[in-house]
Design an enzyme around this catalytic site. Structure first.
Site, PDB file in Angstrom:
ATOM      1  N   ARG A 110       2.766  14.685   9.118  1.00  0.00           N
ATOM      2  CA  ARG A 110       1.843  14.612   7.854  1.00  0.00           C
ATOM      3  C   ARG A 110       0.596  14.532   7.772  1.00  0.00           C
ATOM      4  O   ARG A 110      -0.274  13.714   8.657  1.00  0.00           O
ATOM      5  CB  ARG A 110       2.260  13.467   6.971  1.00  0.00           C
ATOM      6  CG  ARG A 110       3.865  13.454   6.509  1.00  0.00           C
ATOM      7  CD  ARG A 110       4.074  14.504   5.153  1.00  0.00           C
ATOM      8  NE  ARG A 110       5.693  14.739   5.235  1.00  0.00           N
ATOM      9  CZ  ARG A 110       6.274  14.066   4.575  1.00  0.00           C
ATOM     10  NH1 ARG A 110       5.441  13.324   3.236  1.00  0.00           N
ATOM     11  NH2 ARG A 110       7.164  14.139   4.066  1.00  0.00           N
TER      12      ARG A 110
ATOM     13  N   ARG B 189      -0.239   2.408   5.354  1.00  0.00           N
ATOM     14  CA  ARG B 189       1.150   2.187   4.622  1.00  0.00           C
ATOM     15  C   ARG B 189       0.700   3.979   5.131  1.00  0.00           C
ATOM     16  O   ARG B 189       2.277   4.505   5.070  1.00  0.00           O
ATOM     17  CB  ARG B 189       1.004   2.022   3.785  1.00  0.00           C
ATOM     18  CG  ARG B 189       0.525   2.475   2.412  1.00  0.00           C
ATOM     19  CD  ARG B 189       0.781   1.778   1.256  1.00  0.00           C
ATOM     20  NE  ARG B 189       0.678   2.287   0.725  1.00  0.00           N
ATOM     21  CZ  ARG B 189       0.865   1.919  -1.003  1.00  0.00           C
ATOM     22  NH1 ARG B 189       1.861   1.703  -1.271  1.00  0.00           N
ATOM     23  NH2 ARG B 189       0.201   2.987  -2.194  1.00  0.00           N
ATOM     24  N   HIS B 190      -0.031   4.836   6.032  1.00  0.00           N
ATOM     25  CA  HIS B 190       0.567   5.936   6.232  1.00  0.00           C
ATOM     26  C   HIS B 190      -0.101   6.331   7.386  1.00  0.00           C
ATOM     27  O   HIS B 190      -0.036   5.551   8.559  1.00  0.00           O
ATOM     28  CB  HIS B 190      -0.611   6.577   5.801  1.00  0.00           C
ATOM     29  CG  HIS B 190      -0.615   6.896   4.230  1.00  0.00           C
ATOM     30  ND1 HIS B 190      -1.027   5.787   3.224  1.00  0.00           N
ATOM     31  CD2 HIS B 190       0.262   8.099   3.203  1.00  0.00           C
ATOM     32  CE1 HIS B 190      -0.720   6.277   2.305  1.00  0.00           C
ATOM     33  NE2 HIS B 190       0.299   7.302   2.070  1.00  0.00           N
TER      34      HIS B 190
ATOM     35  N   ARG C  45       8.451   2.663   6.900  1.00  0.00           N
ATOM     36  CA  ARG C  45       8.057   1.173   5.483  1.00  0.00           C
ATOM     37  C   ARG C  45       9.052   0.393   5.311  1.00  0.00           C
ATOM     38  O   ARG C  45       9.036  -0.922   5.154  1.00  0.00           O
ATOM     39  CB  ARG C  45       7.894   2.235   4.341  1.00  0.00           C
ATOM     40  CG  ARG C  45       6.382   3.331   4.643  1.00  0.00           C
ATOM     41  CD  ARG C  45       6.057   3.912   3.479  1.00  0.00           C
ATOM     42  NE  ARG C  45       4.771   4.652   3.483  1.00  0.00           N
ATOM     43  CZ  ARG C  45       4.446   5.163   2.421  1.00  0.00           C
ATOM     44  NH1 ARG C  45       5.097   4.956   1.176  1.00  0.00           N
ATOM     45  NH2 ARG C  45       3.491   6.024   2.102  1.00  0.00           N
TER      46      ARG C  45
ATOM     47  N   GLU D 268      -2.351  13.769   7.217  1.00  0.00           N
ATOM     48  CA  GLU D 268      -3.382  13.197   5.737  1.00  0.00           C
ATOM     49  C   GLU D 268      -4.565  12.373   5.937  1.00  0.00           C
ATOM     50  O   GLU D 268      -4.236  11.824   7.371  1.00  0.00           O
ATOM     51  CB  GLU D 268      -1.709  12.296   5.210  1.00  0.00           C
ATOM     52  CG  GLU D 268      -0.506  11.880   5.040  1.00  0.00           C
ATOM     53  CD  GLU D 268       0.163  10.955   4.523  1.00  0.00           C
ATOM     54  OE1 GLU D 268      -0.119  10.973   3.457  1.00  0.00           O
ATOM     55  OE2 GLU D 268       1.294  10.916   4.464  1.00  0.00           O
TER      56      GLU D 268
ATOM     57  N   SER E  19      11.658   8.608  -1.317  1.00  0.00           N
ATOM     58  CA  SER E  19      12.141   9.731  -2.605  1.00  0.00           C
ATOM     59  C   SER E  19      12.755  10.224  -2.352  1.00  0.00           C
ATOM     60  O   SER E  19      13.654  10.560  -1.078  1.00  0.00           O
ATOM     61  CB  SER E  19      11.127  10.423  -2.532  1.00  0.00           C
ATOM     62  OG  SER E  19       9.528  10.022  -2.490  1.00  0.00           O
TER      63      SER E  19
ATOM     64  N   GLU F 119       6.350   2.217  -1.886  1.00  0.00           N
ATOM     65  CA  GLU F 119       7.606   3.117  -1.781  1.00  0.00           C
ATOM     66  C   GLU F 119       8.026   3.317  -0.484  1.00  0.00           C
ATOM     67  O   GLU F 119       7.142   3.221   0.678  1.00  0.00           O
ATOM     68  CB  GLU F 119       6.693   4.621  -2.156  1.00  0.00           C
ATOM     69  CG  GLU F 119       8.039   5.574  -2.302  1.00  0.00           C
ATOM     70  CD  GLU F 119       7.180   6.926  -1.861  1.00  0.00           C
ATOM     71  OE1 GLU F 119       6.150   7.671  -3.190  1.00  0.00           O
ATOM     72  OE2 GLU F 119       7.064   7.886  -1.282  1.00  0.00           O
TER      73      GLU F 119
HETATM   74  P1  AMO Z   1       8.446  11.783   0.567  1.00  0.00           P
HETATM   75  O1  AMO Z   1       7.475  12.818   1.073  1.00  0.00           O
HETATM   76  O2  AMO Z   1       8.537  10.970  -0.286  1.00  0.00           O
HETATM   77  O3  AMO Z   1       9.859  12.642   0.714  1.00  0.00           O
HETATM   78  O4  AMO Z   1       8.783  11.277   2.110  1.00  0.00           O
HETATM   79  C1  AMO Z   1       9.812  10.360   2.105  1.00  0.00           C
HETATM   80  C2  AMO Z   1       9.382   8.733   2.984  1.00  0.00           C
HETATM   81  O5  AMO Z   1       8.828   9.066   4.077  1.00  0.00           O
HETATM   82  C3  AMO Z   1       8.385   7.830   4.499  1.00  0.00           C
HETATM   83  N1  AMO Z   1       6.880   8.689   4.683  1.00  0.00           N
HETATM   84  C4  AMO Z   1       5.383   8.316   5.609  1.00  0.00           C
HETATM   85  N2  AMO Z   1       5.886   7.112   5.665  1.00  0.00           N
HETATM   86  C5  AMO Z   1       5.181   7.150   6.630  1.00  0.00           C
HETATM   87  N3  AMO Z   1       3.475   7.932   6.577  1.00  0.00           N
HETATM   88  C6  AMO Z   1       3.269   8.472   5.770  1.00  0.00           C
HETATM   89  N4  AMO Z   1       2.486   9.709   5.939  1.00  0.00           N
HETATM   90  C7  AMO Z   1       4.214   9.047   5.538  1.00  0.00           C
HETATM   91  N5  AMO Z   1       5.185  10.163   4.746  1.00  0.00           N
HETATM   92  C8  AMO Z   1       6.357  10.454   3.734  1.00  0.00           C
HETATM   93  C9  AMO Z   1       8.159   7.178   2.888  1.00  0.00           C
HETATM   94  C10 AMO Z   1       8.536   8.237   2.105  1.00  0.00           C
HETATM   95  O6  AMO Z   1       8.598   7.230   0.697  1.00  0.00           O
HETATM   96  N6  AMO Z   1      12.120  15.600   1.948  1.00  0.00           N
HETATM   97  C11 AMO Z   1      11.788  15.114   0.998  1.00  0.00           C
HETATM   98  C12 AMO Z   1      12.772  13.636   0.548  1.00  0.00           C
HETATM   99  C13 AMO Z   1      14.120  13.879  -0.333  1.00  0.00           C
HETATM  100  O7  AMO Z   1      13.820  14.111  -1.249  1.00  0.00           O
HETATM  101  O8  AMO Z   1      15.013  13.913   0.275  1.00  0.00           O
HETATM  102  C14 AMO Z   1      10.781  13.795   1.568  1.00  0.00           C
HETATM  103  O9  AMO Z   1       9.901  13.783   2.221  1.00  0.00           O
HETATM  104  O10 AMO Z   1       8.543   5.802   3.267  1.00  0.00           O
END
Ligand code: AMO
Length: 429
Positions: free
Chosen positions: A210, A218-219, A403, A212, A355, A352
């Site tokens: 990602r 937490r990212h 997480r 970001e 998802s 969170e």
């Molecule tokens: P989403 O984008 O919410 O959903 O990601 C799912 C979970 O992955 C973790 N996560 C991260 N942890 C740390 N740093 C990040 N940058 C990061 N991005 C995501 C979180 C998050 O809740 N395709 C959907 C899932 C689905 O619907 O099956 C998805 O990727 O814990």
């Protein structure tokens, strides 16, 4: 033969151990070493007049964090760690460590996160830090074993892809010969494609990327996701599965990692089932009673809102029935109220964790949703075509492993739960 340090007890007569020099203390006639391996710490006591001259010689030259081999008699001694010590007959330096150390493994001198990550191989030698990764290993092993027992097939999907999964801009472009490609944000499209392939239930534990830009506690820019997809299931079925998985994983960690939990000093309570399922509109109301910046329908939950709701609920919970507009195109709208969809988030009171959703399995509806998000169905053709030859209804979720570990162990920064974190400013080590 070498014994793991933990296996040396006050009753052991003679032992050979190999480990790192954790601490050195010289009291004139007597010197003490603490030797550490991944199983524990033992005291090595050198009464200068009673050990062979070669042992004394080596002891004088050894530096902290060197790897040494010690052979000697074991004596029960109450004050020493583990109630025993070794008086060496042989002492060899296997690998000498330079001085000064970039980091104090004995943690007498605290270090900032950046210093720690710069020398992560040393940082992870700390029993407390190693405990985190031991537990993380148990978390993923327990999750895999649980999902396999529920009939899920372990898959591996490509991390170099041609199209964005989640839409959005958080993509890392890479040069792939003469084509443009990206690091995959999520196995989403591939795990859904395996439903068309008839696998019925799949899981994957792998990296997600990602881009970001913000640096938060937490990212990560490279995180680890546990992804699950199940056919002939709806959002409620996969929430049940997720809830069972969380409880199973916590239970396994509690059962098998007692030493590591004690090392970390955390209170690891297995969450109680069922986790409350709170509709999005209610979650907004709860948040608005506490936060200054009020949320309106269609807003994503701010970290402050998440914390406010978490404080009220006080345990793991789901937020369900999200506005369709703020969820990805693949989330299934409710047929009777299409402004809401069958999507959910699993929340820990702090943040969170996961998802998921029941997915749209109707080709034309999916195309319409992709268009409505301003994306082009053409770039999703490899995915969309799997919806034209018999796609079962299906649902799934993605759970962030870091997480999960972070919240389980009450770590203050997600970087604590990754060996080599990737963030906005860090590509090394
Ligand atoms: P989403 O984008 O919410 O959903 O990601 C799912 C979970 O992955 C973790 N996560 C991260 N942890 C740390 N740093 C990040 N940058 C990061 N991005 C995501 C979180 C998050 O809740 N395709 C959907 C899932 C689905 O619907 O099956 C998805 O990727 O814990």
């Amino acid at each position: 033969m070498r014994l793991p340090i933990r296996a040396v007890t006050p009753k052991t007569e003679f032992a050979e151990i190999i480990g790192w020099v954790h601490e050195v203390r010289d009291l004139g006639g007597l010197s003490f070493f603490l030797i550490r391996d991944r199983t524990g710490i033992i005291q090595v006591t050198i009464p200068k007049k009673k050990v062979p001259a070669e042992v004394l010689d080596t002891a004088r030259n050894v530096s902290r964090e060197s790897v040494v081999r010690v052979r000697g008699r074991v004596k029960a001694i109450e004050k020493a760690p583990g109630g025993r010590e070794i008086v060496p007959e042989e002492l060899d330096i296997i690998s000498i460590a330079e001085s000064p150390l970039p980091l104090d493994v004995a943690e007498k001198v605290p270090a900032e996160m950046d210093t720690r990550i710069d020398s992560r191989f040393l940082d992870v030698r700390k029993p407390r830090v190693r405990a985190i990764f031991f537990i993380r290993s148990m978390v993923t092993c327990a999750a895999m074993e649980f999902l396999a027992s529920r009939g899920c097939i372990n898959i591996t999907t490509p991390k170099i892809v041609a199209a964005a999964t989640e839409g959005g801009t958080e993509l890392f472009p890479i040069a792939y010969f003469e084509k443009e490609a990206f690091m995959n944000q999520s196995p989403q499209l591939y795990k859904q494609m395996m439903m068309a392939a008839g696998f019925e239930a799949v899981f994957e534990i792998g990296p997600i990327f990602r881009a970001e830009e913000h640096n938060t506690i937490r990212h990560l820019n490279e995180a680890t996701s546990l992804d699950v997809e199940v056919s002939f299931a709806d959002h409620n079925d996969v929430m049940d599965l997720l809830e069972d998985l969380i409880v199973h994983v916590y239970g396994c960690v509690r059962e098998t990692c007692a030493d590591q939990i004690a090392e970390l000093g955390v209170d690891l309570t297995v969450p109680a089932k069922p986790f409350p399922r709170i509709p999005y509109t209610e979650a907004i109301d709860i948040a608005n009673r506490a936060v200054e910046e009020k949320l309106s329908f269609g807003d994503d939950l701010s970290p402050a809102a998440e914390r406010a709701i978490g404080d009220v609920i006080g345990q793991h919970y789901f937020i369900v029935d999200w506005p369709t507009d703020i969820r990805p195109y693949y989330a299934m709208p409710y047929p009777d109220r299409p402004e809401f969809c069958k999507a959910f988030d699993l929340m820990h009171p702090r943040m969170e964790l996961s998802s998921g959703a029941q997915r749209i399995h109707d080709h034309d509806l999916l195309v319409a949703r992709i268009r409505a998000k301003g994306l082009s169905p053409e770039s999703f053709e490899f995915y969309l075509r799997t919806f034209r030859y018999g796609m079962p209804p299906h649902a799934g979720w993605g759970l962030g492993i870091e997480r999960l570990v972070m919240t389980m162990l009450d770590l203050s920064n997600i970087r604590e739960a990754v060996l080599f974190p990737r963030d906005r400013h860090r590509l090394m080590p």
